[in-house]
Design an enzyme around this catalytic site. Structure first.
Site: not given
Ligand code: NAP
Length: 292
Positions: A52, A96, A119
Site C-alpha cells: 500500500k 490494518q 477502507d
C-alpha cells in the site's frame, strides 16, 4: 476466453491518479495523505502494508505507516486514531486488520472519522453504500465492480451469483451490484455455507463472484458456458515445485473453468491488485471532498 487483467487495470488507474494528484498539487499546493496503522507483526499484514505504501509513493500520495507493538492496548490505538482524525494532513486512515486479541476491531473501526474512512468499514460508510449514497466503497468489492466496468461487462439485468457473505467482500459486493446504477442493476443471489448444493446456484450465474476462501472449489461442472468469473479468493497452498514451497490460488479451478468461461480473472493478478488501486482512489476522493 478473455483474461481479465487486474494488474493492467490497476496500473491504468494508478497512472490516471498520478496525473490527477499532480494537477491537484499544482492547484492547491497540497497532496492527499494516507496513514496506515499496523499493530503487531503479522507477516501477511506487513506485506499488504508495504505494498500500500509503495503504491501511494508511486502516485504521489503522502503516505505514512505507523507501526505499533503487538501488546498495544485498545486505548493506545484509539489515541492514535483520534490524533489522525484531527490531523488535517491525512485525509484517509486505514487500520490494518486483523488486530491483536486485546483490541476490539469494531470499537476501532467506529472510532475512525467516517470522512476519513477510506477502507469503507465504518457502519456509517456501509449504511451510505447500502442506501446508494455517494461514499467510500470498501476496496475489494469496489475493485470487483471496477474490473467489470473496465471490461465493459454490464451486470444490468444479469444474474450475478456471489459465493460468500463476509462483511468485507461478499455482502458489500452483493449490495453494490444490486444498486439501481450504472454498472450494477443486477439480479443478485448470495450463497454461503448453508447451501446444500451450491452448484444449483452457481450454474445459473451469468456472472459468478467467488469469495469463499476455499482453494479451487468452483469447478467447470458448476458453471454454465459463457459465464463471467471474478475470483476474489486468495489462498496460499503448499507447492513443493516452487522456490518458496507455496503458491497463491483462487477459489476457482482456473484450468477447468477457463475452458467454459467467456471472461475470467486469474489469481494472482486479478482482483488482488485492484484492492490497492481502489484504496488510492478513495484517498484522492477524501482529499477532494474534505482536504482542499
Ligand atoms: P470469510 O470471511 O472467511 O468468508 C467466506 C464466506 O464464504 C462465508 O460467507 C462462508 O459462508 C462462505 N463459504 C465458505 N466455504 C463455503 C462453502 N464450502 N460453500 C459455500 N459457502 C462457503 O472470507 P473473506 O474475508 O470474505 O475472503 C474470501 C476470500 O477472498 C479469501 O480467499 C480471502 O483471502 C480473499 N480476499 C481477497 C482480497 C483481495 O484480493 N484483495 C480481499 C479480501 C479477501 P458462511 O458465512 O456460512 O460461513
Amino acid at each position: 476466453m478473455i483474461l481479465i487483467d487486474g494488474k493492467k487495470v490497476s496500473a491504468d488507474i494508478k497512472a490516471e491518479l498520478k496525473i490527477e494528484i499532480e494537477e491537484l498539487r499544482l492547484k492547491t499546493g497540497k497532496v492527499p495523505g494516507l496513514v496506515v496503522i499496523i499493530v503487531g507483526d503479522n507477516p501477511a499484514s506487513e506485506v499488504y502494508v508495504r505494498n500500500k505504501h509503495k503504491s501511494c509513493v508511486e502516485v504521489g500520495i503522502n503516505s505514512i505507516v505507523v507501526e505499533m507493538p503487538a501488546e498495544t492496548t485498545q486505548e493506545q490505538l484509539l489515541e492514535q486514531v483520534k490524533y489522525f482524525n484531527e490531523n488535517p494532513d491525512f485525509h484517509g486512515i486505514l487500520v490494518q486488520l486483523p488486530l491483536p486479541k486485546q483490541i476490539n476491531e469494531d470499537v476501532i473501526i467506529r472510532a475512525i472519522d467516517p470522512i476519513k474512512d477510506v477502507d469503507g468499514f465504518h457502519p456509517t460508510t456501509v449504511g451510505e453504500m447500502v442506501t446508494g449514497n455517494p461514499t467510500y466503497v470498501s476496496c475489494t468489492p469496489a475493485g470487483v465492480v471496477e474490473l467489470l466496468a473496465r471490461y465493459d461487462i454490464d451486470p444490468a439485468g444479469k444474474h450475478v451469483v456471489i459465493v460468500g457473505r463476509s462483511n468485507i467482500v461478499g455482502k458489500p459486493a452483493a449490495l453494490l451490484l444490486m444498486q439501481k446504477k450504472k454498472f450494477a442493476n443486477a439480479i443478485v443471489t448470495v450463497c454461503h455455507s448453508a447451501a446444500k448444493d451450491i452448484s444449483v446456484y452457481t450454474k445459473q450465474a451469468d456472472i459468478l463472484v467467488a469469495a469463499m476462501g476455499v482453494p479451487g472449489f468452483i469447478k467447470k461442472e458448476m458453471v454454465k458456458e459463457g459465464v463471467v468469473v471474478i475470483d476474489v479468493g486468495t489462498n496460499r497452498i503448499y507447492d513443493p515445485t516452487t522456490k518458496s514451497g507455496t503458491r497463491l490460488v483462487g477459489d476457482v479451478d482456473f484450468e477447468g473453468v477457463s475452458q467454459v468461461a467467456s471472461y475470467i480473472t486469474p489469481v494472482p493478478g486479478g482482483v488482488g491488485p485492484m484492492t490497492i488501486a481502489m484504496l488510492l482512489k478513495n484517498t484522492v476522493k477524501a482529499f477532494k471532498e474534505h482536504g482542499m
